[in-house]
Scaffold this motif. Structure first.
Motif, PDB file in Angstrom:
ATOM      1  N   GLU A 113     -12.942  13.962  -8.321  1.00 51.12           N
ATOM      2  CA  GLU A 113     -12.613  14.127  -7.167  1.00 51.12           C
ATOM      3  C   GLU A 113     -13.555  14.303  -6.201  1.00 51.12           C
ATOM      4  OE1 GLU A 113      -9.555  14.904  -6.427  1.00 51.12           O
ATOM      5  OE2 GLU A 113      -8.232  15.007  -8.279  1.00 51.12           O
ATOM      6  N   SER A 115     -14.278  15.195  -2.109  1.00 49.32           N
ATOM      7  CA  SER A 115     -13.741  15.905  -0.926  1.00 49.32           C
ATOM      8  C   SER A 115     -14.649  15.889   0.165  1.00 49.32           C
ATOM      9  CB  SER A 115     -13.226  17.345  -1.511  1.00 49.32           C
ATOM     10  OG  SER A 115     -14.248  18.150  -1.704  1.00 49.32           O
ATOM     11  N   GLU A 214      -9.907  18.672   5.766  1.00 49.43           N
ATOM     12  CA  GLU A 214     -10.375  18.183   4.230  1.00 49.43           C
ATOM     13  C   GLU A 214      -9.621  16.863   3.980  1.00 49.43           C
ATOM     14  OE1 GLU A 214      -9.589  21.253   1.569  1.00 49.43           O
ATOM     15  OE2 GLU A 214     -10.815  22.742   2.422  1.00 49.43           O
ATOM     16  N   HIS A 216      -9.489  14.379   0.714  1.00 49.46           N
ATOM     17  CA  HIS A 216      -9.667  14.192  -0.674  1.00 49.46           C
ATOM     18  C   HIS A 216      -9.351  12.720  -1.269  1.00 49.46           C
ATOM     19  CE1 HIS A 216      -9.741  18.535  -0.970  1.00 49.46           C
ATOM     20  NE2 HIS A 216      -8.906  18.606   0.047  1.00 49.46           N
TER      21      HIS A 216
END
Length: 228
Positions: A113, A115, A214, A216
């Motif tokens: 992941e 971000s 944000e 992602h």
């Protein structure tokens, strides 16, 4: 039919094509964008749906590919089934009721992941980026070690997270540094055999004078299980 459409689903923004949303004409989205019932818009003019914004990425990916692809450690099947039922996407409902394994028994999926967190000033024109940082989270420690060795000039700190995952956070840095670093990080991750599974955006308003945005990205790759 390829006109881009932006949806605000529970605070998460998704952009896709009209033809994707109308893939299944008998679904709620098919009826919604056929004009069969009224729609709601947010303050930016995006179509608003008051549902789970995080799970909608799986709904949208199914509309794009007609295939259900979930991480192996996915634990919200019951919630996703409720979302599929709300949107009335019958093929997706069938897939969730009769799931098939994504990989053979000796293969599992590794996940990374990435971000990006940006704090934006509300009162500057044009909007100014106040501060940014990038975070990588994964259980693939070899990847993190490679990133640590190849990105030595960047300020970063490491921390353990849930489920034996480890996170690297880069920054704070300015906008141009963040863009450059993100491009190089994504290139490095994909050169290790990972591909982008999905992306999402989340907008928040924490203070009177700034917003937080944000972004992602989820990367995945198959790997062979190692016997104990």
């Amino acid at each position: 039919m390829t006109t881009p459409v932006t949806l605000n689903v529970g605070g998460h923004l998704y952009t896709t094509s009209l033809s994707t949303l109308q893939r299944y004409p008998d679904s709620m989205l098919g009826a919604m964008f056929r004009g069969d019932f009224p729609t709601t818009r947010d303050s930016q003019g995006n179509y608003f749906i008051d549902r789970d914004g995080t799970l909608f990425r799986y709904i949208l990916n199914f509309l794009r590919t007609s295939e259900l692809t979930l991480p192996l450690d996915f634990t919200e099947t019951d919630l996703l089934r409720k979302e599929a039922d709300f949107y009335q996407i019958e093929p997706l409902i069938q897939c969730l009721n009769d799931p098939k394994p994504l990989y053979p028994p000796d293969i599992f999926e590794q996940v990374v992941e990435l971000s990006s967190t940006r704090k934006l000033s509300k009162y500057s024109n044009p909007v100014a980026v106040i501060i940014t940082q990038l975070t990588i989270t994964t259980k693939v420690h070899a990847l993190l070690e490679g990133i640590s060795n190849n990105f030595t000039k960047w300020n970063k700190h490491m921390m353990d997270t849930r489920d034996c995952q480890v996170s690297f956070t880069f920054g704070p840095c300015d906008y141009h540094q963040e863009v450059s670093l993100r491009v190089h990080l994504m290139d490095y991750i994909m050169k290790q055999g990972f591909t982008i599974r999905n992306t999402r955006v989340h907008h928040m308003s924490e203070r009177a004078n700034e917003n937080t945005v944000e972004h992602h990205w989820t990367f995945c790759r198959p790997a062979h299980k190692v016997e104990d």
